[in-house]
Design a protein around this motif. Structure first.
Motif, PDB file in Angstrom:
ATOM      1  N   SER A 144       0.803  -1.250   0.039  1.00 38.54           N
ATOM      2  CA  SER A 144      -0.077   0.032  -0.023  1.00 38.54           C
ATOM      3  C   SER A 144       0.939   1.370   0.087  1.00 38.54           C
ATOM      4  O   SER A 144       0.551   2.224  -0.473  1.00 38.54           O
ATOM      5  CB  SER A 144      -0.715  -0.103   1.254  1.00 38.54           C
ATOM      6  N   ASP A 145       2.096   1.220   0.598  1.00 30.93           N
ATOM      7  CA  ASP A 145       2.820   2.374   0.684  1.00 30.93           C
ATOM      8  C   ASP A 145       3.558   2.502  -0.675  1.00 30.93           C
ATOM      9  O   ASP A 145       3.504   3.747  -1.289  1.00 30.93           O
ATOM     10  CB  ASP A 145       4.033   2.141   1.438  1.00 30.93           C
ATOM     11  N   LEU A 146       3.803   1.320  -1.437  1.00 29.14           N
ATOM     12  CA  LEU A 146       4.365   1.472  -2.801  1.00 29.14           C
ATOM     13  C   LEU A 146       3.421   2.134  -3.796  1.00 29.14           C
ATOM     14  O   LEU A 146       3.753   2.766  -4.589  1.00 29.14           O
ATOM     15  CB  LEU A 146       5.040   0.152  -3.249  1.00 29.14           C
ATOM     16  N   VAL A 147       2.198   1.713  -3.702  1.00 24.87           N
ATOM     17  CA  VAL A 147       1.047   2.370  -4.682  1.00 24.87           C
ATOM     18  C   VAL A 147       1.260   3.832  -4.417  1.00 24.87           C
ATOM     19  O   VAL A 147       0.754   4.626  -5.095  1.00 24.87           O
ATOM     20  CB  VAL A 147      -0.445   1.807  -4.208  1.00 24.87           C
ATOM     21  N   GLY A 148       1.213   4.497  -3.218  1.00 22.91           N
ATOM     22  CA  GLY A 148       1.305   5.472  -2.589  1.00 22.91           C
ATOM     23  C   GLY A 148       0.060   6.433  -2.772  1.00 22.91           C
ATOM     24  O   GLY A 148      -0.136   7.779  -3.029  1.00 22.91           O
ATOM     25  N   LEU A 149      -1.140   5.880  -2.400  1.00 33.83           N
ATOM     26  CA  LEU A 149      -2.496   6.561  -2.300  1.00 33.83           C
ATOM     27  C   LEU A 149      -2.561   7.545  -0.939  1.00 33.83           C
ATOM     28  O   LEU A 149      -1.590   7.329  -0.131  1.00 33.83           O
ATOM     29  CB  LEU A 149      -3.553   5.483  -2.102  1.00 33.83           C
ATOM     30  N   PRO A 150      -3.206   8.391  -1.183  1.00 36.47           N
ATOM     31  CA  PRO A 150      -3.458   9.326   0.249  1.00 36.47           C
ATOM     32  C   PRO A 150      -4.008   8.360   1.364  1.00 36.47           C
ATOM     33  O   PRO A 150      -4.371   7.246   1.215  1.00 36.47           O
ATOM     34  CB  PRO A 150      -4.647  10.334  -0.149  1.00 36.47           C
ATOM     35  N   ASP A 151      -3.904   8.710   2.797  1.00 36.05           N
ATOM     36  CA  ASP A 151      -4.243   7.924   3.926  1.00 36.05           C
ATOM     37  C   ASP A 151      -5.449   7.403   3.955  1.00 36.05           C
ATOM     38  O   ASP A 151      -5.634   6.202   4.236  1.00 36.05           O
ATOM     39  CB  ASP A 151      -3.672   8.837   4.968  1.00 36.05           C
ATOM     40  N   GLN A 152      -6.410   8.178   3.555  1.00 31.86           N
ATOM     41  CA  GLN A 152      -7.657   7.846   3.485  1.00 31.86           C
ATOM     42  C   GLN A 152      -7.997   6.579   2.543  1.00 31.86           C
ATOM     43  O   GLN A 152      -9.054   5.687   2.843  1.00 31.86           O
ATOM     44  CB  GLN A 152      -8.863   8.793   3.601  1.00 31.86           C
ATOM     45  N   GLY A 153      -7.374   6.825   1.420  1.00 36.36           N
ATOM     46  CA  GLY A 153      -7.338   5.501   0.478  1.00 36.36           C
ATOM     47  C   GLY A 153      -6.843   4.327   0.885  1.00 36.36           C
ATOM     48  O   GLY A 153      -7.417   3.338   0.610  1.00 36.36           O
ATOM     49  N   ARG A 154      -5.580   4.355   1.777  1.00 37.85           N
ATOM     50  CA  ARG A 154      -5.043   3.293   2.181  1.00 37.85           C
ATOM     51  C   ARG A 154      -5.954   2.431   3.280  1.00 37.85           C
ATOM     52  O   ARG A 154      -5.757   1.303   3.382  1.00 37.85           O
ATOM     53  CB  ARG A 154      -3.678   3.401   3.053  1.00 37.85           C
ATOM     54  N   VAL A 155      -6.814   3.185   4.108  1.00 39.02           N
ATOM     55  CA  VAL A 155      -7.457   2.827   5.002  1.00 39.02           C
ATOM     56  C   VAL A 155      -8.776   1.784   4.446  1.00 39.02           C
ATOM     57  O   VAL A 155      -9.026   0.628   5.198  1.00 39.02           O
ATOM     58  CB  VAL A 155      -8.068   3.897   5.925  1.00 39.02           C
ATOM     59  N   GLN A 156      -9.289   2.220   3.494  1.00 41.88           N
ATOM     60  CA  GLN A 156     -10.309   1.699   2.576  1.00 41.88           C
ATOM     61  C   GLN A 156      -9.753   0.732   1.730  1.00 41.88           C
ATOM     62  O   GLN A 156     -10.628  -0.100   1.148  1.00 41.88           O
ATOM     63  CB  GLN A 156     -10.978   2.813   1.806  1.00 41.88           C
ATOM     64  N   MET A 157      -8.673   0.200   1.317  1.00 49.19           N
ATOM     65  CA  MET A 157      -8.060  -0.358   0.199  1.00 49.19           C
ATOM     66  C   MET A 157      -8.677  -1.931   0.294  1.00 49.19           C
ATOM     67  O   MET A 157      -9.020  -2.538  -0.735  1.00 49.19           O
ATOM     68  CB  MET A 157      -6.501  -0.432   0.267  1.00 49.19           C
ATOM     69  N   LEU A 158      -8.536  -2.598   1.420  1.00 43.29           N
ATOM     70  CA  LEU A 158      -9.153  -3.917   1.692  1.00 43.29           C
ATOM     71  C   LEU A 158     -10.612  -4.087   1.250  1.00 43.29           C
ATOM     72  O   LEU A 158     -11.087  -4.910   0.728  1.00 43.29           O
ATOM     73  CB  LEU A 158      -8.891  -4.311   2.816  1.00 43.29           C
ATOM     74  N   LYS A 159     -11.417  -2.860   1.991  1.00 39.17           N
ATOM     75  CA  LYS A 159     -12.739  -3.072   1.507  1.00 39.17           C
ATOM     76  C   LYS A 159     -13.142  -2.978   0.069  1.00 39.17           C
ATOM     77  O   LYS A 159     -13.777  -3.646  -0.571  1.00 39.17           O
ATOM     78  CB  LYS A 159     -13.601  -2.000   2.424  1.00 39.17           C
ATOM     79  N   TRP A 160     -12.491  -1.764  -0.656  1.00 40.58           N
ATOM     80  CA  TRP A 160     -12.595  -1.633  -1.834  1.00 40.58           C
ATOM     81  C   TRP A 160     -12.149  -2.892  -2.915  1.00 40.58           C
ATOM     82  O   TRP A 160     -13.037  -3.229  -3.693  1.00 40.58           O
ATOM     83  CB  TRP A 160     -11.913  -0.397  -2.654  1.00 40.58           C
ATOM     84  N   ALA A 161     -11.088  -3.641  -2.252  1.00 42.53           N
ATOM     85  CA  ALA A 161     -10.711  -4.684  -3.222  1.00 42.53           C
ATOM     86  C   ALA A 161     -11.639  -5.794  -3.304  1.00 42.53           C
ATOM     87  O   ALA A 161     -11.817  -6.295  -4.257  1.00 42.53           O
ATOM     88  CB  ALA A 161      -9.148  -4.803  -2.824  1.00 42.53           C
ATOM     89  N   ALA A 162     -12.084  -6.099  -2.083  1.00 43.11           N
ATOM     90  CA  ALA A 162     -13.060  -7.263  -1.908  1.00 43.11           C
ATOM     91  C   ALA A 162     -14.291  -6.791  -2.875  1.00 43.11           C
ATOM     92  O   ALA A 162     -14.964  -7.809  -3.295  1.00 43.11           O
ATOM     93  CB  ALA A 162     -13.431  -7.437  -0.457  1.00 43.11           C
ATOM     94  N   ALA A 163     -14.730  -5.658  -2.464  1.00 48.29           N
ATOM     95  CA  ALA A 163     -15.915  -5.094  -3.244  1.00 48.29           C
ATOM     96  C   ALA A 163     -15.771  -5.205  -4.853  1.00 48.29           C
ATOM     97  O   ALA A 163     -16.629  -5.724  -5.527  1.00 48.29           O
ATOM     98  CB  ALA A 163     -16.321  -3.846  -2.971  1.00 48.29           C
ATOM     99  N   ILE A 164     -14.807  -5.015  -5.355  1.00 53.16           N
ATOM    100  CA  ILE A 164     -14.400  -4.999  -6.932  1.00 53.16           C
ATOM    101  C   ILE A 164     -14.225  -6.573  -7.215  1.00 53.16           C
ATOM    102  O   ILE A 164     -14.789  -6.925  -8.185  1.00 53.16           O
ATOM    103  CB  ILE A 164     -13.042  -4.337  -7.106  1.00 53.16           C
ATOM    104  N   TRP A 165     -13.896  -7.394  -6.465  1.00 46.36           N
ATOM    105  CA  TRP A 165     -13.880  -8.841  -6.558  1.00 46.36           C
ATOM    106  C   TRP A 165     -15.300  -9.389  -6.642  1.00 46.36           C
ATOM    107  O   TRP A 165     -15.816 -10.206  -7.435  1.00 46.36           O
ATOM    108  CB  TRP A 165     -12.985  -9.826  -5.735  1.00 46.36           C
ATOM    109  N   ASP A 166     -16.184  -9.041  -5.672  1.00 43.07           N
ATOM    110  CA  ASP A 166     -17.690  -9.478  -5.764  1.00 43.07           C
ATOM    111  C   ASP A 166     -18.423  -8.907  -6.650  1.00 43.07           C
ATOM    112  O   ASP A 166     -19.275  -9.851  -6.933  1.00 43.07           O
ATOM    113  CB  ASP A 166     -18.209  -8.637  -4.160  1.00 43.07           C
ATOM    114  N   VAL A 167     -18.364  -7.888  -7.416  1.00 41.25           N
ATOM    115  CA  VAL A 167     -18.820  -7.436  -8.748  1.00 41.25           C
ATOM    116  C   VAL A 167     -18.548  -8.557  -9.841  1.00 41.25           C
ATOM    117  O   VAL A 167     -18.940  -7.854 -10.945  1.00 41.25           O
ATOM    118  CB  VAL A 167     -18.900  -6.028  -8.829  1.00 41.25           C
ATOM    119  N   GLN A 168     -17.604  -9.326  -9.651  1.00 45.66           N
ATOM    120  CA  GLN A 168     -17.030 -10.207 -10.828  1.00 45.66           C
ATOM    121  C   GLN A 168     -18.279 -11.119 -11.077  1.00 45.66           C
ATOM    122  O   GLN A 168     -18.328 -11.666 -12.224  1.00 45.66           O
ATOM    123  CB  GLN A 168     -15.796 -10.846 -10.401  1.00 45.66           C
ATOM    124  N   GLY A 169     -19.048 -11.305 -10.126  1.00 51.17           N
ATOM    125  CA  GLY A 169     -20.179 -12.507 -10.427  1.00 51.17           C
ATOM    126  C   GLY A 169     -21.484 -11.836 -10.783  1.00 51.17           C
ATOM    127  O   GLY A 169     -21.201 -10.638 -11.283  1.00 51.17           O
TER     128      GLY A 169
END
Length: 394
Positions: A144-169
């Motif tokens: 997450s540090d290497l990606v370099g998103l703002p702090d509020q983005g890092r906090v949400q990354m896991l939630k966002w990633a799981a959601a993006i996978w969920d809409v694959q179905g």
């Protein structure tokens, strides 16, 4: 079509996400192609056919989406995952630059130091959640540090990633519940994760720098962040967790790995083969096409079942056996061809670092409790509580 076996099985029920393997076995037995009538998908469940499709992007296009829901496929056309050459080649060249195997040499010392730190802390405790405390650590601290998103983005990354996978179905309840988080991420990518707010040396910033050099259209940058957030997190976390679960269940394999560290790359491949974190994607046929004697019309959406192909008894002898001497480097967990996982070298580096350090300290894993992850696009364990023994405590 009368020549194609038909199944009304639902790959996206709770039980199917927990244990799809009996369904996969049934589909492989039915034939090289099976029509899944619930979603009008033609499923490829055998290794040979899945690999052939992955290697033929001209016939099995990703440019019309790789998910199940038609509306979402239309909405996401043009992102890296949902594109073909030459657009895909252009975007992947930029995305893959910091993830190339030679670039991993620069990242390796940092990952290895973090792996040493987290393993030492957890092993000293003797009991921990291998999913949330061990497997999440490297992706959520280093990556997450290497990606370099703002702090509020890092906090949400896991939630966002799981959601993006969920809409694959398909557009089921999980899909519907995930859509607000996906929209939240896309809004963040467009409005917040922009130059001035992101780390100028991070991977996200390098997308905009490439656009400034004319290597890709600037409007591609926000959605291309999907490719750093999504594959960098859950897939690696699940792969690490699955490996620990397998070694807990097969202690003799852990003894082999501890005795011979050259087996680590093969152990990673075998774990990915047996428990593939991403069990399926789809493609669309660009022309009438025959698959092992079965004719399918142009426009058919074809589901490529990686999780089934990796356990195909036609390709892997005794496929349900976990054997780290098997050396299955041809597994399909990372995909193949044009769309092979852009982050696979980083994932291998993270898993390797953790396995080396665990092998230094741990003689046995014991599973206390586990919770499956229920997600439309992923499969694995959400929690894996383990106790560990060391050579000193045995």
């Amino acid at each position: 079509m009368s020549d194609v076996p038909v199944s009304d099985v639902d790959l996206f029920t709770h039980d199917a996400r927990v244990d799809p393997y009996p369904i996969y076995e049934e589909l492989r037995a039915l034939g090289p192609v099976v029509h899944l009538s619930r979603y009008d998908l033609y499923a490829l469940a055998r290794y040979e056919q899945v690999r052939a499709a992955l290697m033929d992007w001209r016939t099995f296009t990703s440019a019309r989406g790789v998910f199940v829901d038609p509306a979402l496929n239309a909405q996401l056309e043009g992102i890296t995952l949902c594109s073909d050459p030459p657009d895909h080649t252009m975007m992947r060249a930029v995305l893959g630059r910091p993830l190339r195997q030679d670039r991993m040499r620069d990242v390796a010392p940092r990952i290895e130091a973090e792996a040493d730190r987290v393993v030492s802390k957890l092993v000293d405790r003797g009991r921990f959640d291998a999913a949330t405390e061990l497997a999440e650590h490297l992706p959520m601290t280093v990556v997450s540090d290497l990606v370099g998103l703002p702090d509020q983005g890092r906090v949400q990354m896991l939630k966002w990633a799981a959601a993006i996978w969920d809409v694959q179905g398909p557009a089921n309840e999980r899909f519907t519940n995930a859509m607000p988080s996906v929209e939240e991420f896309l809004a963040f990518a467009v409005n917040d994760a922009v130059p001035g707010n992101i780390d100028p040396d991070g991977w996200a910033a390098h997308l905009y720098q490439a656009a400034d050099r004319g290597e890709l259209p600037r409007e591609k940058c926000p959605v291309m962040m999907l490719d750093y957030v999504t594959p960098s997190l859950d897939t690696t976390i699940l792969a690490i967790t699955n490996a620990i679960a397998l070694f807990a269940q097969h202690p003799e394999q852990w003894d082999r790995l501890r005795a011979d560290r050259s087996l680590i790359p093969h152990a990673i491949n075998e774990s990915l083969r047996l428990e593939s974190p991403v069990p399926q994607f789809s493609r669309v046929l660009t022309e009438d096409h025959e698959i092992d004697g079965v004719p399918l019309p142009a426009g058919s959406r074809v589901a490529l079942l990686y999780g089934s192909a990796n356990r195909d008894e036609r390709h892997y002898p005794d496929p349900t056996r976990f054997d780290i001497t098997r050396r299955p480097s041809d597994h399909l967990a990372f995909g193949r061809g044009e769309h092979v996982c852009v982050g696979m070298h980083l994932a291998r580096l993270e898993i390797t670092a953790l396995l080396h350090r665990l092998a230094d300290r741990v003689s046995r894993f014991e599973i206390v409790a586990s919770t499956p992850m229920i997600n439309n696009g992923l499969r694995g364990l959400e929690h894996l509580e383990v106790t560990v023994q060391t050579d000193e405590t045995r």
